[in-house]
Structures are given as C-alpha cells and as structure tokens.
Enzyme design. Structure first.
Site, PDB file in Angstrom:
ATOM      1  N   ASN A   1      19.382  43.905  65.075  1.00 53.69           N
ATOM      2  CA  ASN A   1      20.052  42.963  64.161  1.00 53.69           C
ATOM      3  C   ASN A   1      19.014  42.043  63.529  1.00 53.69           C
ATOM      4  O   ASN A   1      18.992  41.831  62.316  1.00 53.69           O
ATOM      5  CB  ASN A   1      21.073  42.090  64.906  1.00 53.69           C
ATOM      6  CG  ASN A   1      22.101  42.915  65.658  1.00 53.69           C
ATOM      7  OD1 ASN A   1      22.285  44.080  65.368  1.00 53.69           O
ATOM      8  ND2 ASN A   1      22.759  42.313  66.634  1.00 53.69           N
ATOM      9  N   ASP A   2      18.156  41.491  64.390  1.00 51.25           N
ATOM     10  CA  ASP A   2      17.119  40.613  63.865  1.00 51.25           C
ATOM     11  C   ASP A   2      15.933  41.390  63.320  1.00 51.25           C
ATOM     12  O   ASP A   2      15.357  41.010  62.303  1.00 51.25           O
ATOM     13  CB  ASP A   2      16.643  39.644  64.955  1.00 51.25           C
ATOM     14  CG  ASP A   2      17.577  38.456  65.076  1.00 51.25           C
ATOM     15  OD1 ASP A   2      17.921  37.888  64.028  1.00 51.25           O
ATOM     16  OD2 ASP A   2      17.990  38.122  66.196  1.00 51.25           O
TER      17      ASP A   2
ATOM     18  N   GLU B   1      12.246  42.099  68.206  1.00 51.26           N
ATOM     19  CA  GLU B   1      13.085  41.806  67.052  1.00 51.26           C
ATOM     20  C   GLU B   1      12.324  41.055  65.979  1.00 51.26           C
ATOM     21  O   GLU B   1      12.883  40.686  64.951  1.00 51.26           O
ATOM     22  CB  GLU B   1      14.356  41.057  67.482  1.00 51.26           C
ATOM     23  CG  GLU B   1      14.129  39.924  68.442  1.00 51.26           C
ATOM     24  CD  GLU B   1      15.440  39.314  68.964  1.00 51.26           C
ATOM     25  OE1 GLU B   1      16.524  39.670  68.488  1.00 51.26           O
ATOM     26  OE2 GLU B   1      15.350  38.451  69.843  1.00 51.26           O
TER      27      GLU B   1
ATOM     28  N   HIS C   1      36.187  30.131  66.866  1.00 52.30           N
ATOM     29  CA  HIS C   1      36.739  30.355  68.203  1.00 52.30           C
ATOM     30  C   HIS C   1      38.038  31.134  68.166  1.00 52.30           C
ATOM     31  O   HIS C   1      38.314  31.959  69.030  1.00 52.30           O
ATOM     32  CB  HIS C   1      36.969  29.009  68.896  1.00 52.30           C
ATOM     33  CG  HIS C   1      35.767  28.533  69.620  1.00 52.30           C
ATOM     34  ND1 HIS C   1      35.419  27.222  69.731  1.00 52.30           N
ATOM     35  CD2 HIS C   1      34.819  29.236  70.275  1.00 52.30           C
ATOM     36  CE1 HIS C   1      34.308  27.121  70.428  1.00 52.30           C
ATOM     37  NE2 HIS C   1      33.921  28.330  70.768  1.00 52.30           N
TER      38      HIS C   1
ATOM     39  N   ARG D   1      19.530  37.724  79.184  1.00 53.13           N
ATOM     40  CA  ARG D   1      18.616  37.220  78.153  1.00 53.13           C
ATOM     41  C   ARG D   1      18.562  35.709  78.225  1.00 53.13           C
ATOM     42  O   ARG D   1      19.600  35.037  78.247  1.00 53.13           O
ATOM     43  CB  ARG D   1      19.079  37.652  76.771  1.00 53.13           C
ATOM     44  CG  ARG D   1      18.136  37.162  75.683  1.00 53.13           C
ATOM     45  CD  ARG D   1      18.504  37.695  74.320  1.00 53.13           C
ATOM     46  NE  ARG D   1      19.660  37.001  73.768  1.00 53.13           N
ATOM     47  CZ  ARG D   1      20.199  37.307  72.590  1.00 53.13           C
ATOM     48  NH1 ARG D   1      19.694  38.302  71.875  1.00 53.13           N
ATOM     49  NH2 ARG D   1      21.230  36.644  72.134  1.00 53.13           N
TER      50      ARG D   1
ATOM     51  N   ARG E   1      24.141  37.931  76.715  1.00 49.11           N
ATOM     52  CA  ARG E   1      23.787  36.795  75.831  1.00 49.11           C
ATOM     53  C   ARG E   1      24.266  35.523  76.532  1.00 49.11           C
ATOM     54  O   ARG E   1      25.466  35.355  76.739  1.00 49.11           O
ATOM     55  CB  ARG E   1      24.504  36.917  74.494  1.00 49.11           C
ATOM     56  CG  ARG E   1      24.006  38.024  73.580  1.00 49.11           C
ATOM     57  CD  ARG E   1      24.780  37.987  72.260  1.00 49.11           C
ATOM     58  NE  ARG E   1      24.182  38.817  71.226  1.00 49.11           N
ATOM     59  CZ  ARG E   1      24.648  40.008  70.859  1.00 49.11           C
ATOM     60  NH1 ARG E   1      25.707  40.520  71.447  1.00 49.11           N
ATOM     61  NH2 ARG E   1      24.051  40.683  69.897  1.00 49.11           N
TER      62      ARG E   1
ATOM     63  N   ARG F   1      20.724  38.328  57.818  1.00 46.30           N
ATOM     64  CA  ARG F   1      21.725  39.215  58.436  1.00 46.30           C
ATOM     65  C   ARG F   1      23.153  38.720  58.255  1.00 46.30           C
ATOM     66  O   ARG F   1      24.103  39.464  58.417  1.00 46.30           O
ATOM     67  CB  ARG F   1      21.416  39.411  59.932  1.00 46.30           C
ATOM     68  CG  ARG F   1      21.598  38.178  60.770  1.00 46.30           C
ATOM     69  CD  ARG F   1      21.024  38.361  62.167  1.00 46.30           C
ATOM     70  NE  ARG F   1      22.057  38.511  63.186  1.00 46.30           N
ATOM     71  CZ  ARG F   1      21.840  38.540  64.488  1.00 46.30           C
ATOM     72  NH1 ARG F   1      20.586  38.464  64.952  1.00 46.30           N
ATOM     73  NH2 ARG F   1      22.798  38.671  65.342  1.00 46.30           N
TER      74      ARG F   1
ATOM     75  N   CYS G   1      19.515  47.202  71.719  1.00 46.90           N
ATOM     76  CA  CYS G   1      20.765  46.474  71.958  1.00 46.90           C
ATOM     77  C   CYS G   1      21.339  45.840  70.695  1.00 46.90           C
ATOM     78  O   CYS G   1      22.234  45.014  70.764  1.00 46.90           O
ATOM     79  CB  CYS G   1      20.586  45.432  73.060  1.00 46.90           C
ATOM     80  SG  CYS G   1      19.333  44.205  72.682  1.00 46.90           S
TER      81      CYS G   1
HETATM   82  C1  PEP Z   1      19.535  41.594  67.894  1.00 51.18           C
HETATM   83  O1  PEP Z   1      18.938  40.773  67.208  1.00 51.18           O
HETATM   84  O2  PEP Z   1      19.618  42.805  67.589  1.00 51.18           O
HETATM   85  C2  PEP Z   1      20.225  41.184  69.121  1.00 51.18           C
HETATM   86  C3  PEP Z   1      20.788  42.066  69.919  1.00 51.18           C
HETATM   87  O3  PEP Z   1      20.307  39.853  69.370  1.00 51.18           O
HETATM   88  P1  PEP Z   1      21.346  38.870  68.654  1.00 51.18           P
HETATM   89  O4  PEP Z   1      22.307  39.687  67.865  1.00 51.18           O
HETATM   90  O5  PEP Z   1      21.982  38.109  69.759  1.00 51.18           O
HETATM   91  O6  PEP Z   1      20.448  38.041  67.797  1.00 51.18           O
HETATM   92 MG    MG Z   2      18.476  38.839  68.026  1.00 51.35          MG
END
Ligand code: PEP
Ligand code: MG
Length: 836
Positions: free
Chosen positions: A567-568, A544, A302, A445, A409, A578, A615
């Site tokens: 990212n995922d 993802e 935090h 989301r 998010r 990751r 994203c």
């Molecule tokens: C992703 O996985 O790219 C994504 C945008 O979602 P998060 O980073 O919240 O898992």
């Molecule tokens: Mg994700």
C-alpha cells in the site's frame, strides 16, 4: 432469368452477425430470392436468413457473387449493388469498447432499463440489502427546550447531571460490549463526554450568555464540529460523528427523551442518515438492521468501521437522497457497486436475487479451502495469514483458517483515547491473540502513527506533507518511552507463543539500529525488574519505502524477516497519494516497473537467507495469485474474509507456471500487457471451451436480461471471466445493434472482451420459452452463449459462430440439442459438433 453481380468481400472480420443482419434487412425489402455465393469455399447463403449468411463463412477478400431471381429483381439489383458498394464496407466499425474494469458505480443494463431510479455512492462495507427505510438524522434542539434560561445555576446543575448520566451510561455499555471495535468506539465517546474543555465552554455559555444547558451543549458541539470538519485530516473530520453522538446523548438526558428516539427497528430496515453516529449505530437492533445509506461519512469513520465489523452493507457519500428515501418505503442497497435503489421493481429484485445466488455459490465453493494450508497444486508452500487490528479480530481470523497473523496493526489500540494504553493493557491484548495462535506466528507491528493517523495526545507538529514527514519509525526517537513500553509489552506477551516484532516504514539500516538499541533497553529493564519475557522475539521490517528495497543485504544482517507493504510501497514508488482517488488508477501494481521492484526484493531477501511476505491489499487478490506465487513470496497476509478465496486460487496454480509468468511479466512494457499475459496464461491453464458446469437446464429466467446474467454468472463462477459486469455489458453492446435470435427458438448472444479469461461456450435451456427480441419470429427456449477473448487478432469468435450457425440450420442438430437432458452427453455432442 436471374440477375447477378460480383464483388470482393470487403469486411476484415468476415461476415458475422451484425453486418449479416444489415444485409438481410436490405434484402427482405424485395420479394425476389437472393443468394450469396462464396467462390472460395463453394458455400452459398440465402440472404434473407441470418443463419444461412453467417454459415457461408465469408472472409476478407473472398470472391462473392450475389444472384436475384423473382418479380422485382430489376429493382433489387441496383439497390443491393449500391448498398454493398457504398454502405456495407463501412458497416463493421468496432463496437464501442467496454472499459476493461468497471469499478464502482456501474449500473447493470437490466437495472438501467428497468426505469427504476438509482443513486450512486461509495461502497464502503460490501454486500447487498433490502429493507424499509428508517431515517436517522439527529433532531435539532429537543422540543420544549428553550434556547435561553433565566436560572443559570439550575441549568449548570442540569448540565453536570447530564454529563454524569451520559458518562455512566457509556461506562455501562463499555463493560457489557462484547465486540472490541464497539468497546473502542464507546471509549472514544467517553473521552468526549469527559472532556473538560467541552464542559467548560458549555458552562461559560450558561453563565455568561444566559443560554439553557441544552442550547449550550448544542452550540458547543456545533463549534467543535466545525473546527474538526475544517481539518485537513480525514480522520479528524470524521470525529465529528463522535461529538455529535455525545451531544445527542446529553440533549436527550436534558430533555428526558429516551436515547436514540425514533430508531427502534421492528422489521428488516435500511437506516439512512446524513451522518449516523457510532452509538446510534450500536443502539440499532441488529436483528433487523440490513443496510446503511449515509450521505456523508467516509471510509475510515467509526460508523463505517463498525458496519464492516458487523457485516452490515453500507454505501456512503450518496448525495441526492434527501426527500427521496421517505421513511417506510422499500430500498435496495447494492454495496458492491455502490448503488441505492428506492422501491425496486420486480425485475430489479430478480436481478439481485441472481447476483446474490452467485456470491453465495462462490462463498460455498471456496469455504472448503479455509482449513487447508496454502500451497500450489505442485506443492510450493505459501503461508496464508491474516491482517488484524485487535485480539478479537485475531481470534476470528484463526476461526477462518489463518495460518498466522501476518500483520497486527496496533494503531487502533492507541487511537480515540486521551492517552496511550498502559503496558499491562497492551500485554493483555497481545497475549490474547498469541494464546489463540498457539504455535502459529503472530507478527505484531509497532506503532505506525503520523501521516493520516495522528494521536492527539502526542501533540505532533503539523506538517505540510505528513506522509513524507515524521511517520512511524521516524517519530520513535522523539517518543522513546512510549515505544519502549510497546516493545516491553510485546516481549512480555511473547512468553506464550510464536511472536515476531515488525517495524513499519524503515527506509535505511540506521533506523533499524535505533530500534534495536531501544529493544535492548527494553530487555535490560525487564531483566532488572525480573519480569518474564521472551528474549528471542524475531525482529523484522516492513518494506514500504523504496530506499529500503535497495538496502536488503544490509537490512538482512540486522533483521530476520521482511514483509512488503505494497500500500505504501506503491504510494512512494509511483509518487501518488494512496488516499487520493484521482490518482488511484496510476498506482497499478501490474506495472512491470513495480513488479521488477517486488522481484528484486524477494530475490535479494532470499539471497540473504531471509523469508519475505507481503501484507498490502494486493495480497488478497486472487487475480494476482500467479504473480504473487511466482515472485517467490513465503507468506501472504490479508483481510480474513479473503483467505479462503486466495487459498482456492493458489491451489489451482502450478508454481512452475507462475515462475514463468513472472519472468515474462518483467519484460513487458506496461500494465496492460502484464494483464493480458495473466489472462492468456489463465486460459492455457484452464482448457476446454465447453465444460459440463457451463450447461444449465430448466432455467427459470424470465427475460433476455436474466438469461444473459445467468450465463455470465455461470462463467464467472467457473473462473472463466474476470469482471462479470464487463462481460454482461459487452454482450449487451451486440444485442443493442441486432437481435441474436437466430430463428428456430434459438438465440446465440456473443461477445469478445478482454475480461474473458478462457474462450467459452455456455448453454441454457429454459423451462418456458421467452420473447428474445420483439422482431424475432419465435420465442426462444435454447440459448448458446459465446464469450471469447480473441486477443492478438485470432478470430475464434467468428469461426465458432459460423460453425454453430451452419449446424443450427439442420433440424436433427437442433432436435438433439433440445432433447438431450444429460449434461455430460450434451457437452460431448456440442464439443464434437463444433470441434471445440
Ligand atoms: C502497507 O503499507 O502496505 C501496509 C500493510 O501498511 P498500512 O496499510 O497499515 O500502511
Ligand atoms: Mg504501510
């Protein structure tokens, strides 16, 4: 009489400055005149002059003749012959490569050479800061508080009073807090302060073990901290901060000391702590808070989230600092490279002044793009949207030019609290974002919980591989009421704007059907309850999970849009965690295999008539802009501060070029070749080697290091080099082996580096000449820097260098360079002289 011998020129890269300086060093040991003749081009060189040697343009295989004339020619002949035969052919071994990307922890040469001590950490909130050290570690048991107490009843009463006071204090702060993140953090603390088990266990210590209230609080806080610290979840480990925070408040209540004693800031300060608790952070006077240095505390704590929200540079994980950062000393925090430098000497301060100047200049340049719509130079539209975690962030993002919210998010609203937020609370939060958005889209989301983001109140079972377990949509079936409540809140907030609902972690079409059934139930309930809602909220899914990428036609029949979560997607595609830095390099999105996957997704989505955005973190990388455009993405969503830079990058591109680059990338065998292709293409797009913006007059640079930095930064600002640190280091590698001072007050630092995007010549004239190298004959007032890419064996670097050396031998050329003060005229003159 003269002596001579002949040889075939042996060096594959020609006679450039480094071997030339070695040959010169050999020749100057003798007094005889020594000349090197080039049989190919008829040029000859004075071997004792570096400029002259380089000008003779020797290349591999050229017939060479060395003549010596003078008193000691008889001595010089065997010595130079032996040197040219035995040592010269092996003297041009390649300079050690500078890794193409420097990454975190890089120490620029000027700083390394300054003698200053520096410490490395992880840059977790970017920026730069200088201030006086304020140490903020928590005190132990407050002075005057005994460990044991005889009057248990009085201690029990004191404990209850302290809990009541802290709870009241937190409530009051929460009410007056303006920042959402700040409110969320205070809410989390309130949950700890009110936790019945915490109070119960403290009471047990008082009544069963005769401990004082203060000792009981401290010991129980310790017990909980250890349990949390031992957790496998990073998120839970970082909750130790919250416990420590509340314990600190309670202890201060019990001891009567003012809250956050010793942390009053009265002048620009850098706060240093083992772990700084969020409320300690919030209690700091931000008028004076310049930076944070933490020895513990990861990237999702935090305190770190708050530091980012308030734009306070922060380096965490700095281990060795205790005892070094004494209160009151000046410290410099480089939260881009992850460096902490106590008592920085003037040279280091000046280096960072230059560094700051380049970032400020770039921010100024891209700021003008904030209000523009995302589009390429030839008009292909690509919407630039923001990723946010709260309505307040959404408001700020629209202020920075967001064309929509591409990813809201919602997890933050559900975390750090004893129970899920109510429907009304959610409606209010979503509606706030939707209202500022006006007609612009807001993609909300639905919950992405599980993995490393548990919700303690859900009691999710422990899993061996939480990222492969009941994460996101996979846990919806078992928690229908909570998800339905969220769907209802989104449908209700959507009456006021352009809202879309996006579901995370969809792997196959059956999961979409479950979600749609749940949405249908939510709609039916809202109808029955006669609550206003928007029945037409578009439904989309995140792509993802790799299996979804191969089910686009089926998914497209069920949903109306897609957004790729790289990212995922990369984590699951490459089978690499990751969050694990040990495998971070392996998840390179430039791998052509990954690009082929992205291309398949965009093609299949468009064939099915569905828009597709992206994203994940790569959406905000200007260096990848040609690929993101060429993939045909309809929208890019990123952290709000990155939007202007991305708009600027896209405005400079032609969609047709981008399409071609993607087509070529897909055929490349690996990431390195795709990266090379990107650089090559950037080069052809940008043109000339010398441009007026690369000429700097009246520089106040006070050393060779500052000159090199100023010129490299100039190239970086002009978009001609990628990582300026890498290019700077490549220049230094040459400076290490020989002086690039060419005589006549001119220096020509030069390098070849894959981080050079466009072959470039940059010029700097100094107000006051400086000593370039102690071995040079005269101070240097004019510097011409050559930064070349020279991929595929092209030796532009050598060609330009030897042409420049030839010209510099002429007085009129040097005089014109020195005297010309009109930047445009100087540009034309140099271009024409060097034919570049
Ligand atoms: C992703 O996985 O790219 C994504 C945008 O979602 P998060 O980073 O919240 O898992
Ligand atoms: Mg994700």
């Amino acid at each position: 009489m003269s002596l001579e011998f002949t040889f075939t020129f042996p060096l594959p890269n020609g006679l450039h400055a480094r071997p030339a300086s070695l040959l010169r060093d050999e020749a100057v040991r003798f007094s005889c005149a020594t000349v090197l003749h080039n049989g190919r081009n008829g040029l000859h060189a004075n071997v004792k002059s570096l400029l002259s040697l380089v000008s003779a343009d020797f290349r591999l295989g050229d017939p060479a003749r060395l003549t010596m004339e003078g008193a000691d020619e008889g001595l010089a002949l065997p010595a130079l012959e032996a040197f040219l035969r035995d040592e010269f052919p092996g003297c041009d071994s390649p300079l050690p490569e500078v890794a193409a990307t420097r990454g975190v922890g890089f120490v620029p040469r000027l700083i390394a050479a300054s003698g200053a001590a520096f410490y490395r950490g992880r840059p977790v909130s970017p920026g730069f800061a200088v201030g006086a050290v304020v140490v903020a570690d928590m005190p132990g048991l407050p002075e005057g508080c005994p460990g044991l107490a005889t009057d248990a009843v009085a201690e029990g009463v004191a404990l209850e009073a302290a809990i009541a006071a802290v709870t009241g204090e937190l409530h009051a702060s929460m009410t007056s807090a303006k920042n959402t993140v700040e409110r969320e953090v205070l809410k989390a603390h309130l949950a700890v302060a009110k936790d019945p088990e915490f109070a119960g266990k403290a009471r047990d210590r008082i009544f069963k073990e005769g401990r004082s209230a203060a000792a009981a609080v401290q010991e129980i806080a310790q017990v909980y901290s250890e349990i949390l610290r031992a957790s496998e979840s990073v998120y839970l480990r970082e909750r130790v901060l919250d416990i420590k925070d509340v314990a600190g408040r309670l202890l201060r209540q019990l001891s009567g000391e003012p809250i956050v004693a010793g942390l009053t800031l009265e002048a620009p300060a850098v706060v240093m702590a083992t772990l700084l608790t969020p409320s300690e952070f919030l209690a700091l006077d931000r008028r004076f808070l310049r930076g944070l240095v933490l020895s513990e505390g990861g990237t999702t704590s935090h305190t770190v989230i708050l530091a980012r929200a308030f734009g306070i540079p922060c380096v965490s994980g700095v281990k060795e600092l205790h005892g070094v950062l004494k209160p009151g000393i000046t410290v410099l925090v480089d939260a881009r490279r992850g460096l902490v430098i106590p008592e920085p000497p003037a040279t280091v301060r000046r280096y960072y002044d230059l560094d700051e100047r380049r970032y400020a200049e770039r921010a100024g340049r891209v700021a003008g793009f904030a209000a523009k719509t995302g589009a390429t130079a030839d008009g292909r539209r690509i919407e630039i949207a923001a990723n946010v975690s709260s309505a307040a962030e959404a408001e700020a993002a629209f202020g920075k030019g967001a064309e929509g919210i591409g990813l809201f998010r919602t997890e933050m609203l559900f975390m750090d609290r004893p129970a899920a937020p109510s429907e009304e609370e959610q409606v209010a939060e979503y509606r706030r974002a939707v209202t500022v958005a006006g007609s612009r889209p807001v993609i909300i989301r639905s919950l992405d919980i599980g993995g490393d983001k548990p919700l303690p109140y859900l009691n999710l079972p422990k899993e061996d591989n939480p990222f492969l377990g009941c994460r996101a949509v996979r846990f919806y079936g078992a928690h229908k009421p909570m998800i339905k409540t969220q769907f209802r809140a989104i449908l209700r907030a959507a009456t006021d704007g352009n809202v879309k609902l996006m579901v995370p972690m969809i792997g196959h079409v059956d999961e979409v059907r479950v979600v749609k059934a749940l949405m249908e139930e939510a709609r039916a309930e809202l109808v029955a309850e006669q609550l206003a809602f928007n029945p037409d909220v578009a439904l989309g899914v995140m792509l993802e999970v790799p299996s979804a990428a191969f089910a686009i036609p089926e998914l497209a029949r069920e949903v109306s849009f897609f957004s790729i979560g790289t990212n995922d997607l990369a984590q699951y595609f490459f089978a690499m965690d990751r969050g694990n830095p040990a495998v971070a390099d392996g998840m390179d999105p430039l791998n052509s295999s990954f690009l082929r996957l992205l291309k398949k997704i965009t093609d299949d989505a468009h064939a099915a008539g569905r828009p597709v955005g992206l994203c994940g973190e790569i959406a905000g990388r200007p260096d990848l802009a040609p690929l993101l455009v060429g993939l045909g993405l309809d929208e890019l969503s990123m952290a709000a501060p990155l939007m202007s830079g991305m708009k600027a990058a896209i405005h400079g591109l032609k969609a047709s070029d981008c399409d071609r680059i993607v087509a070529q990338s897909l055929l490349k065998p690996d990431a390195a070749e795709v990266r090379a292709l990107l650089r090559e293409t950037a080069a052809t797009v940008s043109g000339d080697m010398l441009h007026p913006e690369l000429i700097m007059l009246e520089s106040e640079a006070a050393s060779r290091g500052e000159v090199i930095k100023e010129l490299t930064d100039r190239l970086w600002l002009a978009g001609r080099v990628g990582d300026a640190d890498v290019v700077e280091e490549a220049l230094w590698r040459r400076e290490d082996t020989y002086s690039t001072g060419m005589g006549f007050g001119v220096a020509v630092p030069h390098c070849k580096s894959p981080e050079v995007i466009v072959n470039s010549v940059a010029v700097l004239k100094m107000k006051t000449p400086i000593v370039w190298n102690p071995s040079d004959s005269a101070p240097v007032g004019l510097v011409i820097l050559l930064a070349m890419r020279d991929i595929n064996g092209a030796d532009t670097h050598m060609a330009v260098f030897s042409k420049l050396a030839r010209k510099l031998m002429h007085e009129e050329f040097r005089d014109r360079l020195r005297d010309e003060s009109d930047v445009k005229a100087l540009t034309v003159f140099i271009r024409e002289s060097l034919n570049v």
